[in-house]
Design an enzyme around this catalytic site. Structure first.
Site, PDB file in Angstrom:
ATOM      1  N   HIS A 216       1.028  -1.365  -0.177  1.00  0.00           N
ATOM      2  CA  HIS A 216       0.063   0.210  -0.140  1.00  0.00           C
ATOM      3  C   HIS A 216       1.040   1.248   0.038  1.00  0.00           C
ATOM      4  O   HIS A 216       2.126   1.250   0.655  1.00  0.00           O
ATOM      5  CB  HIS A 216      -0.933   0.123   1.404  1.00  0.00           C
ATOM      6  CG  HIS A 216      -2.064   1.059   1.211  1.00  0.00           C
ATOM      7  ND1 HIS A 216      -2.133   2.274   1.420  1.00  0.00           N
ATOM      8  CD2 HIS A 216      -3.161   0.821   0.593  1.00  0.00           C
ATOM      9  CE1 HIS A 216      -3.272   2.782   1.206  1.00  0.00           C
ATOM     10  NE2 HIS A 216      -4.241   2.079   0.569  1.00  0.00           N
TER      11      HIS A 216
ATOM     12  N   GLU B 248      -7.741  -5.176  -0.399  1.00  0.00           N
ATOM     13  CA  GLU B 248      -8.432  -6.055  -1.401  1.00  0.00           C
ATOM     14  C   GLU B 248      -8.328  -7.576  -1.133  1.00  0.00           C
ATOM     15  O   GLU B 248      -9.061  -8.164  -1.747  1.00  0.00           O
ATOM     16  CB  GLU B 248      -7.431  -5.770  -2.663  1.00  0.00           C
ATOM     17  CG  GLU B 248      -7.697  -4.489  -2.923  1.00  0.00           C
ATOM     18  CD  GLU B 248      -9.118  -3.796  -3.481  1.00  0.00           C
ATOM     19  OE1 GLU B 248     -10.005  -4.134  -2.799  1.00  0.00           O
ATOM     20  OE2 GLU B 248      -9.011  -2.935  -4.364  1.00  0.00           O
TER      21      GLU B 248
HETATM   22  N1  ACO Z   1       3.861  -7.357  -4.668  1.00  0.00           N
HETATM   23  C1  ACO Z   1       5.418  -7.472  -4.981  1.00  0.00           C
HETATM   24  N2  ACO Z   1       5.915  -6.559  -4.920  1.00  0.00           N
HETATM   25  C2  ACO Z   1       5.559  -5.393  -4.269  1.00  0.00           C
HETATM   26  C3  ACO Z   1       4.147  -5.281  -3.966  1.00  0.00           C
HETATM   27  C4  ACO Z   1       3.361  -6.414  -4.278  1.00  0.00           C
HETATM   28  N3  ACO Z   1       1.899  -6.315  -3.900  1.00  0.00           N
HETATM   29  N4  ACO Z   1       3.958  -4.191  -3.600  1.00  0.00           N
HETATM   30  C5  ACO Z   1       5.035  -3.357  -3.493  1.00  0.00           C
HETATM   31  N5  ACO Z   1       5.827  -4.111  -4.244  1.00  0.00           N
HETATM   32  C6  ACO Z   1       7.274  -3.532  -4.276  1.00  0.00           C
HETATM   33  C7  ACO Z   1       7.586  -3.122  -5.648  1.00  0.00           C
HETATM   34  O1  ACO Z   1       7.903  -4.066  -6.699  1.00  0.00           O
HETATM   35  C8  ACO Z   1       8.682  -2.170  -5.331  1.00  0.00           C
HETATM   36  O2  ACO Z   1       9.853  -3.018  -5.162  1.00  0.00           O
HETATM   37  P1  ACO Z   1      11.318  -2.563  -5.895  1.00  0.00           P
HETATM   38  O3  ACO Z   1      11.544  -0.987  -5.119  1.00  0.00           O
HETATM   39  O4  ACO Z   1      12.057  -3.494  -5.435  1.00  0.00           O
HETATM   40  O5  ACO Z   1      11.224  -2.513  -7.378  1.00  0.00           O
HETATM   41  C9  ACO Z   1       8.526  -1.842  -4.100  1.00  0.00           C
HETATM   42  O6  ACO Z   1       7.516  -2.650  -3.264  1.00  0.00           O
HETATM   43  C10 ACO Z   1       7.868  -0.356  -3.898  1.00  0.00           C
HETATM   44  O7  ACO Z   1       6.954  -0.591  -4.821  1.00  0.00           O
HETATM   45  P2  ACO Z   1       5.926   1.143  -5.364  1.00  0.00           P
HETATM   46  O8  ACO Z   1       5.047   0.631  -6.443  1.00  0.00           O
HETATM   47  O9  ACO Z   1       6.991   2.090  -5.480  1.00  0.00           O
HETATM   48  O10 ACO Z   1       5.183   0.986  -3.837  1.00  0.00           O
HETATM   49  P3  ACO Z   1       3.745   1.924  -4.074  1.00  0.00           P
HETATM   50  O11 ACO Z   1       3.720   2.452  -2.590  1.00  0.00           O
HETATM   51  O12 ACO Z   1       3.750   2.915  -5.131  1.00  0.00           O
HETATM   52  O13 ACO Z   1       2.763   0.710  -4.241  1.00  0.00           O
HETATM   53  C11 ACO Z   1       0.943  -0.483  -4.634  1.00  0.00           C
HETATM   54  C12 ACO Z   1       1.459   0.724  -3.575  1.00  0.00           C
HETATM   55  C13 ACO Z   1       0.946  -0.024  -5.850  1.00  0.00           C
HETATM   56  C14 ACO Z   1      -0.487  -0.635  -4.035  1.00  0.00           C
HETATM   57  C15 ACO Z   1       1.515  -1.775  -4.738  1.00  0.00           C
HETATM   58  O14 ACO Z   1       1.849  -2.220  -3.284  1.00  0.00           O
HETATM   59  C16 ACO Z   1       0.996  -2.865  -5.392  1.00  0.00           C
HETATM   60  O15 ACO Z   1       1.206  -2.967  -6.582  1.00  0.00           O
HETATM   61  N6  ACO Z   1       0.001  -3.887  -4.489  1.00  0.00           N
HETATM   62  C17 ACO Z   1      -0.784  -4.657  -5.533  1.00  0.00           C
HETATM   63  C18 ACO Z   1      -1.866  -4.291  -5.992  1.00  0.00           C
HETATM   64  C19 ACO Z   1      -2.876  -3.980  -4.918  1.00  0.00           C
HETATM   65  O16 ACO Z   1      -2.998  -4.732  -4.139  1.00  0.00           O
HETATM   66  N7  ACO Z   1      -3.478  -2.819  -5.132  1.00  0.00           N
HETATM   67  C20 ACO Z   1      -4.512  -2.547  -4.152  1.00  0.00           C
HETATM   68  C21 ACO Z   1      -3.997  -1.198  -3.155  1.00  0.00           C
HETATM   69  S1  ACO Z   1      -5.392  -0.927  -2.096  1.00  0.00           S
HETATM   70  C22 ACO Z   1      -6.343  -0.124  -2.794  1.00  0.00           C
HETATM   71  O17 ACO Z   1      -5.913   0.728  -3.940  1.00  0.00           O
HETATM   72  C23 ACO Z   1      -7.701  -0.106  -2.473  1.00  0.00           C
END
Ligand code: ACO
Length: 395
Positions: free
Chosen positions: A269, A327
């Protein structure tokens, strides 16, 4: 030199009285109430009143609002015609919802009235009809006629009634109502921010809401629960096919996904660095719902897979604090309620419609155009020359 805050992380652009997200502590406050306190107890109509009016509604006021919502549920003929066309073209449900909501502006009785009173009436119509659009479209996609709304039912019960054409049990209605309350609002998330940006240009509420639905659809925002549950079913199927243990199958599955550069849906998140408090609320609601369900084992399997995912993510990305988000348990709860995967994101929109409309009201009551900056990284002072005769502009 302008500093870039990529993804606007940590940037506050407005004050809001609607909700507060504490990412380090793992707390969510909605209209003054902790989500754990509000979501399992309140009626959705009470939460709407709280968000739209900024106070807990007296019983007669909430009853009056409920009556207005019930009276606004029917869809105009142009919306139904659009949904029929969309179903014939097998348009995904979120797109059908986005298109359907846009048609509601056609029948707005006072389209040029930008007063708060007119916007509140629009908010009532949008919340009421979003549920009807999703339910009607789900039935049209199944080759069935839409079921007319029942004005004697509350918002949650009526939504389920319009989907299936029969009265849901009180336990299932409570589970859905808990879900709707849990996700109704959540700070300046991407879709809410989209709605506020559109509203800040003094555009209309329909445009703001249509934009918000477009933002919610993305898999990094509201599109995650379907894939999250699909992953659990895939892991179960692999474990059954290999005669293996669910946990070890889950570990290899998740490692494979990470090796392919995939995200694990339902985890991580932007704001929460600990477990999303909404996941806890929905986990408890799911536990109650699945206590007597035919597939009680699914609840235990989801919990087992969650524990494995968290362990593998912590091993793979030790410097990131990736926890379960809303989610993952949304998927389990909505599945237990009887909704199919394609209805998960649209049902999220049905709930979030309350928050989006409240944010549009809040933005327009105290508006300043939202207009961030960008750092230009292209060349300056390039010389312009028109293309020569016969020169191709495109490859
Ligand atoms: N699976 C694998 N790796 C992840 C995940 C995940 N679910 N979430 C974050 N990471 C990793 C990224 O790959 C990244 O790693 P890196 O720096 O080694 O490349 C690091 O964590 C940071 O990722 P960002 O995208 O910069 O983090 P951000 O804060 O933008 O991410 C997000 C938030 C987009 C929700 C992310 O956690 C994600 O993609 N989750 C999966 C999708 C999801 O469940 N979305 C629902 C969110 S809740 C809502 O919107 C109601």
């Amino acid at each position: 030199m302008t500093r870039i805050e990529s993804g606007l992380e940590g940037i506050a652009v407005a004050e809001t009285r609607l909700s507060d997200v504490d990412g380090e502590g793992g707390h969510l406050t909605i209209g003054g109430f902790a989500v754990e306190e509000l979501a399992p107890k309140a009626r959705f109509e009470e939460v709407l009143y709280l968000l739209w009016h900024g106070e807990v509604g007296a019983e007669r006021d909430v009853d009056a609002l409920s009556a207005c919502l019930a009276a606004a549920r029917e869809l105009p003929e142009c919306t139904l015609a659009l949904l029929r066309t969309a179903a014939a073209h097998e348009v995904p449900a979120m797109d059908a919802l986005r298109m359907g909501l846009d048609t509601l502006s056609v029948v707005d009785p006072a389209p040029t009235d930008a007063s708060q009173g007119a916007d509140l009436a629009r908010a009532i119509g949008l919340v009421a009809r979003a549920a009807t659009i999703v339910a009607a479209y789900a039935r049209l996609r199944r080759g069935l006629d839409p079921v007319a709304p029942d004005p004697t039912l509350g918002h949650a019960a009526n939504y389920l009634y319009m989907l299936e054409g029969c009265l849901p049990s009180p336990g299932v209605v409570r589970a859905l109502e808990t879900y709707l309350n849990t996700v109704v609002d959540h700070g300046f998330n991407a879709s809410t921010f989209t709605a506020r940006v559109i509203s800040s240009t003094r555009s209309d509420m329909y445009s703001a809401i249509v934009g918000a639905v477009g933002a919610l659809k993305g898999p990094l925002h509201g599109g995650a629960p379907g894939p999250a549950l699909d992953m659990v079913f895939e892991i179960r199927a692999q474990a059954a096919a290999n005669g293996g243990d669910l946990r070890s199958e889950a570990a290899s599955h998740v490692r494979r996904m990470l090796a392919n550069g995939e995200r694990i849906m339902g985890f991580g998140h932007r704001v929460y660095r600990v477990r999303d408090p909404r996941a806890d609320v929905l986990d408890r609601a799911a536990s109650r719902l699945y206590a007597h369900a035919a597939d009680r084992a699914l609840y235990d399997d989801v919990r087992a897979v969650e524990a494995v995912v968290l362990r593998v993510l912590a091993e793979a990305k030790p410097d990131r604090r990736i926890a379960t988000n809303v989610e993952f348990y949304t998927a389990l709860l909505l599945h237990g309620i009887g909704l199919t995967t394609d209805l998960f994101s649209p049902t999220f929109a049905v709930a979030r419609m309350g928050g989006w409309t409240a944010h549009v009201l809040e933005q327009s009551a105290n508006n300043r155009l939202i207009r961030p900056a960008a750092v230009y990284v292209g060349p300056h002072h390039a010389g312009w020359r028109p293309p020569r005769a016969g020169e191709r502009l495109c490859a």
